[in-house]
Design an enzyme around this catalytic site. Structure first.
Site, PDB file in Angstrom:
ATOM      1  CG  HIS A   1      27.695 -24.198 -85.791  1.00 28.91           C
ATOM      2  ND1 HIS A   1      26.496 -23.551 -85.571  1.00 28.91           N
ATOM      3  CD2 HIS A   1      27.591 -25.399 -85.170  1.00 28.91           C
ATOM      4  CE1 HIS A   1      25.709 -24.323 -84.846  1.00 28.91           C
ATOM      5  NE2 HIS A   1      26.350 -25.452 -84.590  1.00 28.91           N
TER       6      HIS A   1
ATOM      7  CG  HIS B   1      39.757 -18.847 -84.798  1.00 23.76           C
ATOM      8  ND1 HIS B   1      38.542 -18.748 -84.146  1.00 23.76           N
ATOM      9  CD2 HIS B   1      40.288 -17.596 -84.804  1.00 23.76           C
ATOM     10  CE1 HIS B   1      38.336 -17.483 -83.786  1.00 23.76           C
ATOM     11  NE2 HIS B   1      39.391 -16.780 -84.172  1.00 23.76           N
TER      12      HIS B   1
ATOM     13  CG  HIS C   1      37.267 -23.007 -87.200  1.00 22.13           C
ATOM     14  ND1 HIS C   1      38.009 -23.654 -86.230  1.00 22.13           N
ATOM     15  CD2 HIS C   1      36.759 -21.899 -86.595  1.00 22.13           C
ATOM     16  CE1 HIS C   1      37.943 -22.973 -85.098  1.00 22.13           C
ATOM     17  NE2 HIS C   1      37.192 -21.907 -85.302  1.00 22.13           N
TER      18      HIS C   1
ATOM     19  CB  THR D   1      34.851 -18.119 -80.152  1.00 24.51           C
ATOM     20  OG1 THR D   1      34.984 -18.879 -81.361  1.00 24.51           O
ATOM     21  CG2 THR D   1      36.193 -17.501 -79.778  1.00 24.51           C
TER      22      THR D   1
ATOM     23  CG  HIS E   1      34.822 -17.610 -86.548  1.00 20.53           C
ATOM     24  ND1 HIS E   1      33.684 -18.149 -86.001  1.00 20.53           N
ATOM     25  CD2 HIS E   1      35.853 -18.355 -86.075  1.00 20.53           C
ATOM     26  CE1 HIS E   1      34.001 -19.181 -85.231  1.00 20.53           C
ATOM     27  NE2 HIS E   1      35.318 -19.321 -85.260  1.00 20.53           N
TER      28      HIS E   1
ATOM     29  CD  GLU F   1      34.392 -16.042 -83.307  1.00 21.60           C
ATOM     30  OE1 GLU F   1      33.234 -16.310 -82.974  1.00 21.60           O
ATOM     31  OE2 GLU F   1      35.368 -16.776 -83.044  1.00 21.60           O
TER      32      GLU F   1
END
Length: 251
Positions: free
Chosen positions: A89, A133, A114, A200, A116, A120
């Site tokens: 992911h 994050h 990590h 999230t 995204h 987000e």
């Protein structure tokens, strides 16, 4: 062996056979799009119900923030040897103990960070190419996440060791002699937005203290594209605010 002993032996044999070690069930599989995508996470598994029923979900569109006298973020980040994990992911960088952020009398220890893409969090309805994050936990077990927005620009030397060793899906790697200067991952100014939200990703647990830094850092277009090719888009859509107040520091 006499015949009268056979039933007892049989019973003991059955008992031994039935005492096998239980194998943990695999984690429910979810995705960002399609039938198991973000719009359907609550249907994937009962443990994901909060993804649909929660009232403090993340991410959010940060708009109409209220200026407030927020406590300063005091980062105590040093150097650390990371373990880099592609969990399917995102790319997650796990870290040893010893790095903390203090805010409002609470001390949160950094567990991992990590990525995204796109970001987000939206700022006044607009996303950035990426967000990092930084996930922390305090002594009570409460989570505090510091979000650092990323814009395209110059290559980021502090994050280059991670982007130079991006693992394939399912891989978890450590690199001999690799050490990250964690303090160099942060922007120069530490003004932030503050609100209560959730994870999230499933199970979307609530009660997470979110601190979104206002100043972004940069990654090169090549670094951002390398992550996108590996992981794809992995941003949950923004969630309703449901009356939550977003506070903004003066800095």
């Amino acid at each position: 062996m006499n015949l009268s002993a056979r039933p007892l032996f049989a019973a003991l044999s059955i008992g031994l056979l039935s005492s096998t070690v239980a194998v943990a069930a695999p984690a429910p599989h979810w995705e960002y799009t399609g039938e198991k995508g973000a719009a359907h996470w609550s249907e994937v598994d009962p443990s994901f119900a909060t993804c649909a029923l929660g009232h403090q979900q993340s991410p959010i569109n940060i708009d109409h923030a209220v200026k407030a006298d927020l406590p300063a973020l005091a980062f105590h980040y040093g150097s650390a040897a990371p373990t880099i994990w592609n969990n399917g992911h995102t790319v997650q960088v796990n870290l040893p103990a010893g790095n903390t952020v203090d805010v409002g009398g609470q001390s949160y220890e950094l567990l991992q960070f990590h990525f995204h893409t796109p970001s987000e969090e939206l700022i006044k309805g607009k996303s950035l190419p990426m967000v990092v994050h930084f996930v922390h936990k305090n002594a009570a077990g409460d989570l505090g996440v510091v979000a650092v927005l990323v814009q395209a620009g110059q290559a980021n030397p502090a994050l280059s060791p991670v982007f130079d060793h991006l693992p394939r899906a399912g891989e978890k790697i450590s690199v001999d002699g690799l050490s990250l200067d964690l303090s160099a991952l942060l922007p120069k100014t530490l003004g932030y937005y503050d609100f209560t939200g959730s994870l999230t990703t499933p199970p979307c647990s609530e009660g997470v203290h979110w601190m979104v830094l206002k100043a972004p850092i940069t990654l090169s277009a090549a670094q951002i594209e390398a992550f996108r090719k590996l992981v794809g888009s992995n941003a949950r859509p923004v969630q309703p605010l449901n009356g939550r107040e977003i506070k903004e520091s003066g800095e």
